[in-house]
Design an enzyme around this catalytic site. Structure first.
Site, PDB file in Angstrom:
ATOM      1  CB  ILE A 155      -0.964  -0.004   1.209  1.00  0.00           C
ATOM      2  CG1 ILE A 155      -1.943  -1.187   1.079  1.00  0.00           C
ATOM      3  CG2 ILE A 155      -1.712   1.316   1.315  1.00  0.00           C
ATOM      4  CD1 ILE A 155      -2.797  -1.449   2.299  1.00  0.00           C
ATOM      5  CG  ASP A 174       9.515  -0.682   4.917  1.00  0.00           C
ATOM      6  OD1 ASP A 174      10.074  -1.692   5.389  1.00  0.00           O
ATOM      7  OD2 ASP A 174       8.330  -0.683   4.547  1.00  0.00           O
ATOM      8  CB  CYS A 205       4.263   0.538   9.255  1.00  0.00           C
ATOM      9  SG  CYS A 205       3.706   1.680  10.522  1.00  0.00           S
ATOM     10  N   PRO A 206       2.404  -2.005   9.445  1.00  0.00           N
ATOM     11  CG  PRO A 206       3.409  -4.092   9.749  1.00  0.00           C
ATOM     12  CD  PRO A 206       3.607  -2.779   9.070  1.00  0.00           C
ATOM     13  CB  THR A 232      -5.359   4.439   5.337  1.00  0.00           C
ATOM     14  OG1 THR A 232      -4.024   4.274   4.844  1.00  0.00           O
ATOM     15  CG2 THR A 232      -5.917   5.776   4.869  1.00  0.00           C
ATOM     16  CB  SER A 233      -1.912   1.571   8.722  1.00  0.00           C
ATOM     17  OG  SER A 233      -1.317   0.310   8.658  1.00  0.00           O
ATOM     18  NE  ARG A 234      -5.577  -3.746  11.094  1.00  0.00           N
ATOM     19  CZ  ARG A 234      -5.977  -3.818   9.828  1.00  0.00           C
ATOM     20  NH1 ARG A 234      -6.233  -2.704   9.156  1.00  0.00           N
ATOM     21  NH2 ARG A 234      -6.122  -4.983   9.229  1.00  0.00           N
ATOM     22  CG  ASP A 258     -10.279   4.226   6.291  1.00  0.00           C
ATOM     23  OD1 ASP A 258     -11.477   4.600   6.261  1.00  0.00           O
ATOM     24  OD2 ASP A 258      -9.898   3.124   5.849  1.00  0.00           O
ATOM     25  CD  GLU A 263     -11.134   0.070  13.041  1.00  0.00           C
ATOM     26  OE1 GLU A 263     -10.515   1.084  12.689  1.00  0.00           O
ATOM     27  OE2 GLU A 263     -11.300  -0.927  12.313  1.00  0.00           O
ATOM     28  CG  HIS A 295     -11.273  -0.224   8.594  1.00  0.00           C
ATOM     29  ND1 HIS A 295     -10.650  -0.766   9.699  1.00  0.00           N
ATOM     30  CD2 HIS A 295     -10.563  -0.679   7.521  1.00  0.00           C
ATOM     31  CE1 HIS A 295      -9.625  -1.512   9.311  1.00  0.00           C
ATOM     32  NE2 HIS A 295      -9.561  -1.474   7.996  1.00  0.00           N
TER      33      HIS A 295
HETATM   34  P1  NAD Z   1       2.782  -4.874   3.592  1.00  0.00           P
HETATM   35  O1  NAD Z   1       3.120  -6.016   4.480  1.00  0.00           O
HETATM   36  O2  NAD Z   1       2.886  -5.049   2.102  1.00  0.00           O
HETATM   37  O3  NAD Z   1       3.671  -3.608   3.976  1.00  0.00           O
HETATM   38  C1  NAD Z   1       3.936  -3.222   5.279  1.00  0.00           C
HETATM   39  C2  NAD Z   1       5.321  -2.568   5.278  1.00  0.00           C
HETATM   40  O4  NAD Z   1       5.550  -2.024   6.566  1.00  0.00           O
HETATM   41  C3  NAD Z   1       6.453  -3.539   4.968  1.00  0.00           C
HETATM   42  O5  NAD Z   1       7.257  -3.050   3.919  1.00  0.00           O
HETATM   43  C4  NAD Z   1       7.206  -3.626   6.277  1.00  0.00           C
HETATM   44  O6  NAD Z   1       8.616  -3.826   6.106  1.00  0.00           O
HETATM   45  C5  NAD Z   1       6.920  -2.261   6.862  1.00  0.00           C
HETATM   46  N1  NAD Z   1       7.134  -2.180   8.300  1.00  0.00           N
HETATM   47  C6  NAD Z   1       7.015  -3.151   9.248  1.00  0.00           C
HETATM   48  N2  NAD Z   1       7.317  -2.649  10.456  1.00  0.00           N
HETATM   49  C7  NAD Z   1       7.657  -1.348  10.263  1.00  0.00           C
HETATM   50  C8  NAD Z   1       8.076  -0.311  11.119  1.00  0.00           C
HETATM   51  N3  NAD Z   1       8.250  -0.520  12.432  1.00  0.00           N
HETATM   52  N4  NAD Z   1       8.320   0.899  10.586  1.00  0.00           N
HETATM   53  C9  NAD Z   1       8.177   1.118   9.245  1.00  0.00           C
HETATM   54  N5  NAD Z   1       7.800   0.168   8.380  1.00  0.00           N
HETATM   55  C10 NAD Z   1       7.541  -1.050   8.886  1.00  0.00           C
HETATM   56  O7  NAD Z   1       1.315  -4.435   4.014  1.00  0.00           O
HETATM   57  P2  NAD Z   1       0.289  -3.561   3.158  1.00  0.00           P
HETATM   58  O8  NAD Z   1      -0.534  -4.453   2.301  1.00  0.00           O
HETATM   59  O9  NAD Z   1       1.012  -2.434   2.527  1.00  0.00           O
HETATM   60  O10 NAD Z   1      -0.674  -3.031   4.333  1.00  0.00           O
HETATM   61  C11 NAD Z   1      -0.203  -2.093   5.281  1.00  0.00           C
HETATM   62  C12 NAD Z   1      -1.225  -1.973   6.394  1.00  0.00           C
HETATM   63  O11 NAD Z   1      -2.417  -1.374   5.854  1.00  0.00           O
HETATM   64  C13 NAD Z   1      -1.717  -3.321   6.954  1.00  0.00           C
HETATM   65  O12 NAD Z   1      -0.889  -3.751   8.012  1.00  0.00           O
HETATM   66  C14 NAD Z   1      -3.108  -3.014   7.424  1.00  0.00           C
HETATM   67  O13 NAD Z   1      -3.046  -2.717   8.798  1.00  0.00           O
HETATM   68  C15 NAD Z   1      -3.512  -1.759   6.663  1.00  0.00           C
HETATM   69  N6  NAD Z   1      -4.686  -1.943   5.798  1.00  0.00           N
HETATM   70  C16 NAD Z   1      -5.738  -1.078   5.923  1.00  0.00           C
HETATM   71  C17 NAD Z   1      -6.842  -1.206   5.105  1.00  0.00           C
HETATM   72  C18 NAD Z   1      -8.015  -0.252   5.172  1.00  0.00           C
HETATM   73  O14 NAD Z   1      -9.093  -0.551   4.640  1.00  0.00           O
HETATM   74  N7  NAD Z   1      -7.879   0.917   5.771  1.00  0.00           N
HETATM   75  C19 NAD Z   1      -6.888  -2.254   4.178  1.00  0.00           C
HETATM   76  C20 NAD Z   1      -5.799  -3.107   4.065  1.00  0.00           C
HETATM   77  C21 NAD Z   1      -4.703  -2.945   4.884  1.00  0.00           C
END
Ligand code: NAD
Length: 329
Positions: A155, A174, A205-206, A232-234, A258, A263, A295
């Site tokens: 993302i 990252d 990031c997750p 938009t992550s968590r 988001d 939530e 979300h």
């Molecule tokens: P991904 O696994 O492809 O990418 C996550 C990236 O974060 C990786 O490159 C990883 O190396 C990096 N990372 C891990 N720990 C880190 C840290 N401490 N600091 C910086 N970077 C770090 O995941 P993705 O598919 O890109 O999804 C990212 C997040 O988006 C998911 O974890 C999820 O929580 C969230 N998400 C939200 C929605 C939504 O509807 N809002 C939908 C899907 C996913």
């Protein structure tokens, strides 16, 4: 295979039923979330399918296992709500949908940026009321601004590509830098530098122990005054109360969310006739420079179709080699 589908909305039911049609899967749909209270619904099922706010803790997994469930198919990417160690210990296989549509979430992050910047959320209401005054609606050009992206996985990378298209300088952080993004002209910097130099910071990031409350009083102090924060992550990446404090002082100039830490009490339901019992969330909604969506980053036709197809594939082919790349436990 009999599958209990939890946290199921009508749109999930439609897309999953379409994909499972004519296969050996028999799906039963439950609107409720999976938790210790609802796990008793899982009788005579081989698998469960869950979403972001199901509480798949060790006790729930033990109970699932006891009732004969051996597969958990998540309909999402993130898996912070699953005790993966407990699943391994119980020999329950867990699958997720790693990359259903990174673009959908990245584009939603951009939608939040554009809304906050050009104040379309306020303009919409003004114009409906016959008020065409522009005072208070001034925005800024994105071109030439510095955008910080924390987490450049699927993302985050999609987000960086869009922001480069706007003509922004993109700073990334990252643990594993992406060569493709470097080639595109993005620059990997330390988190400190990213905080210090970015006009806009977007989190991709997750959620884990190291990223819990990443945005807090101390990290906010390192940022530019008036910074725009997009999450938009968590939800738990942002300390909500400390973000509110920073909104009062002007340290945060714009906040687009988001996701929200609490939530699961609110999102995905129609709460319009209820009094929301969360004063932090209620307070957040009162700021004109805060936009919250429920979300919905993932919520596009393309993403939902992909989620359903991958979930059905995970359930049908959980024993095969090709599904192992989507296996978490
Ligand atoms: P991904 O696994 O492809 O990418 C996550 C990236 O974060 C990786 O490159 C990883 O190396 C990096 N990372 C891990 N720990 C880190 C840290 N401490 N600091 C910086 N970077 C770090 O995941 P993705 O598919 O890109 O999804 C990212 C997040 O988006 C998911 O974890 C999820 O929580 C969230 N998400 C939200 C929605 C939504 O509807 N809002 C939908 C899907 C996913």
């Amino acid at each position: 295979m009999r599958v209990a589908v939890f946290s199921c909305k009508p749109y999930d039911k439609r897309t999953l039923s379409d994909c499972a049609h004519g296969t050996s899967l028999s799906l039963s749909f439950f609107e409720s979330r999976l938790s210790m209270e609802t796990v008793k619904l899982v009788q005579d099922f081989d698998a469960v399918s869950c979403f972001v706010n199901d509480d798949i803790n060790a006790d729930v997994i033990a109970s699932l296992k006891q009732q004969g469930v051996h597969v958990i198919a998540l309909r999402c990417t993130g898996f912070n709500n699953v005790d993966l160690q407990a699943a391994k210990d119980q020999d329950v296989q867990v699958f997720h949908v790693p990359d259903y549509s990174p673009t959908s979430v990245a584009e939603h992050a951009v939608a939040l940026i554009m809304t906050l910047n050009r104040k379309t959320h306020r303009a919409y209401h003004r114009v409906k009321e016959g008020n065409f005054a522009l005072e208070g609606l001034m925005g800024f050009n994105l071109e030439g601004k510095t955008v910080g992206c924390v987490g450049t996985g699927r993302i985050g990378a999609a987000f960086c590509r869009i922001m480069k298209g706007f003509g922004c300088h993109v700073y990334c952080y990252d643990l594993y830098p992406s060569e493709a993004l470097i080639e595109l002209g993005c620059e990997y910097v330390s988190l400190e530098d990213l905080y210090e130099k970015s006009d806009i910071i977007s989190l991709h990031c997750p959620l884990n122990q190291s990223t819990h409350h990443l945005i807090n009083q101390q990290t906010l102090a390192k940022m530019k005054d008036g910074v725009m924060i997009i999450n938009t992550s968590r939800g738990a990446l942002v300390h909500a109360q400390e973000a509110i404090d920073a909104l009062y002082t002007g340290k945060i100039g714009f906040l687009g969310l988001d996701v929200y830490e609490q939530e699961n009490e609110i999102f995905f339901e129609d709460m319009s006739s209820h009094i929301i019992q969360d004063s932090v969330f209620q307070l957040m909604l009162t700021f004109p420079n805060v936009v919250v969506t429920g979300h919905q980053g993932y919520f596009t036709h393309e993403a939902l179709s992909h989620i359903a197809a991958t979930t059905v594939d995970n359930l049908l082919h959980y024993r095969t080699k090709e599904s192992q790349s989507r296996r978490l436990a």
